[in-house]
Design a protein around this motif. Structure first.
Motif, PDB file in Angstrom:
ATOM      1  N   MET A   1     -33.337  -3.995  87.428  1.00 53.72           N
ATOM      2  CA  MET A   1     -34.296  -3.649  88.476  1.00 53.72           C
ATOM      3  C   MET A   1     -34.456  -4.831  89.427  1.00 53.72           C
ATOM      4  O   MET A   1     -34.520  -5.967  89.008  1.00 53.72           O
ATOM      5  N   ASN A   3     -36.672  -6.818  92.047  1.00 54.88           N
ATOM      6  CA  ASN A   3     -38.069  -7.032  92.443  1.00 54.88           C
ATOM      7  C   ASN A   3     -38.147  -7.435  93.907  1.00 54.88           C
ATOM      8  O   ASN A   3     -37.496  -8.387  94.333  1.00 54.88           O
ATOM      9  N   LYS A  37     -36.578  -9.731  98.937  1.00 56.90           N
ATOM     10  CA  LYS A  37     -36.311  -9.940  97.515  1.00 56.90           C
ATOM     11  C   LYS A  37     -37.023 -11.178  96.978  1.00 56.90           C
ATOM     12  O   LYS A  37     -37.116 -12.198  97.657  1.00 56.90           O
ATOM     13  N   GLU A  68     -48.011  -1.558  93.519  1.00 59.62           N
ATOM     14  CA  GLU A  68     -46.562  -1.607  93.353  1.00 59.62           C
ATOM     15  C   GLU A  68     -46.019  -0.205  93.151  1.00 59.62           C
ATOM     16  O   GLU A  68     -46.733   0.708  92.723  1.00 59.62           O
ATOM     17  N   ASN A  69     -44.745  -0.051  93.491  1.00 64.58           N
ATOM     18  CA  ASN A  69     -44.073   1.234  93.401  1.00 64.58           C
ATOM     19  C   ASN A  69     -42.662   0.997  92.885  1.00 64.58           C
ATOM     20  O   ASN A  69     -41.933   0.172  93.425  1.00 64.58           O
ATOM     21  N   ILE A  70     -42.293   1.720  91.834  1.00 64.24           N
ATOM     22  CA  ILE A  70     -40.919   1.670  91.337  1.00 64.24           C
ATOM     23  C   ILE A  70     -40.193   2.865  91.929  1.00 64.24           C
ATOM     24  O   ILE A  70     -40.653   4.006  91.818  1.00 64.24           O
ATOM     25  N   HIS A  71     -39.081   2.581  92.618  1.00 64.43           N
ATOM     26  CA  HIS A  71     -38.329   3.650  93.276  1.00 64.43           C
ATOM     27  C   HIS A  71     -36.860   3.554  92.886  1.00 64.43           C
ATOM     28  O   HIS A  71     -36.266   2.480  92.941  1.00 64.43           O
ATOM     29  N   ARG A  72     -36.301   4.698  92.500  1.00 63.43           N
ATOM     30  CA  ARG A  72     -34.888   4.757  92.128  1.00 63.43           C
ATOM     31  C   ARG A  72     -34.077   5.305  93.302  1.00 63.43           C
ATOM     32  O   ARG A  72     -34.250   6.459  93.686  1.00 63.43           O
ATOM     33  N   THR A  77     -32.502   0.478  91.325  1.00 58.96           N
ATOM     34  CA  THR A  77     -33.935   0.729  91.164  1.00 58.96           C
ATOM     35  C   THR A  77     -34.663  -0.517  91.622  1.00 58.96           C
ATOM     36  O   THR A  77     -34.279  -1.636  91.254  1.00 58.96           O
ATOM     37  N   ILE A  78     -35.688  -0.331  92.445  1.00 59.44           N
ATOM     38  CA  ILE A  78     -36.465  -1.482  92.908  1.00 59.44           C
ATOM     39  C   ILE A  78     -37.925  -1.337  92.496  1.00 59.44           C
ATOM     40  O   ILE A  78     -38.438  -0.223  92.358  1.00 59.44           O
ATOM     41  N   LYS A  79     -38.540  -2.476  92.259  1.00 59.91           N
ATOM     42  CA  LYS A  79     -39.990  -2.525  92.098  1.00 59.91           C
ATOM     43  C   LYS A  79     -40.521  -3.214  93.346  1.00 59.91           C
ATOM     44  O   LYS A  79     -40.247  -4.391  93.578  1.00 59.91           O
ATOM     45  N   ALA A 116     -39.064   3.901  99.372  1.00 57.25           N
ATOM     46  CA  ALA A 116     -39.943   3.088  98.526  1.00 57.25           C
ATOM     47  C   ALA A 116     -41.249   2.728  99.245  1.00 57.25           C
ATOM     48  O   ALA A 116     -42.279   2.534  98.602  1.00 57.25           O
TER      49      ALA A 116
END
Length: 127
Positions: A1, A3, A37, A68-72, A77-79, A116
């Motif tokens: 992931m 960040n 990043k 925060e949002n986790i998006h695939r 996948t990014i947080k 995201a």
């Protein structure tokens, strides 16, 4: 992931700074809240301060954590970790965006945001 950090920067009129990603880059043409990043050894806050200096030539003050949002995406996948703040010094000079604008919270719905970032558009509009 991966960040990543984003800034919800407000000006004296309570408008929020948004930026359009450069065409030809990842997510080119989409609008986003500026950021980038997190590098190894950095806190999210340190990364956000560094990224806004590098990408927009501005110094910012971070007021508070926003969420925060986790998006695939298809390949990653990014947080996305967001903070609210303001510009304390400098004039915006874009290096990785095609344009930027100060917009009201109501106006955010008129822009095509990166997937995201959409979570934070909705969260801002709920407040």
């Amino acid at each position: 992931m991966l960040n990543v950090v984003a800034a919800m920067l407000k000006n004296n009129n309570d408008n929020i700074l948004i930026a359009k990603r450069q065409q030809g880059k990842s997510m080119g043409g989409f609008w986003e809240f500026p950021g980038g990043k997190i590098e190894q050894g950095e806190t999210p806050e340190e990364a956000l301060i560094r990224e806004l200096k590098e990408e927009m030539n501005i110094d910012i003050a971070i007021d508070n954590y926003f969420g925060e949002n986790i998006h695939r995406y298809d390949t990653i996948t990014i947080k996305l970790i967001a903070f609210q703040g303001s510009i304390v010094k400098g004039n915006i000079k874009l290096s990785v965006h095609d344009e930027c604008r100060w917009v009201s919270i109501e106006e955010l719905k008129n822009f095509n945001f990166a997937p995201a970032d959409k979570y934070f558009v909705e969260k801002l509009m709920e407040e």
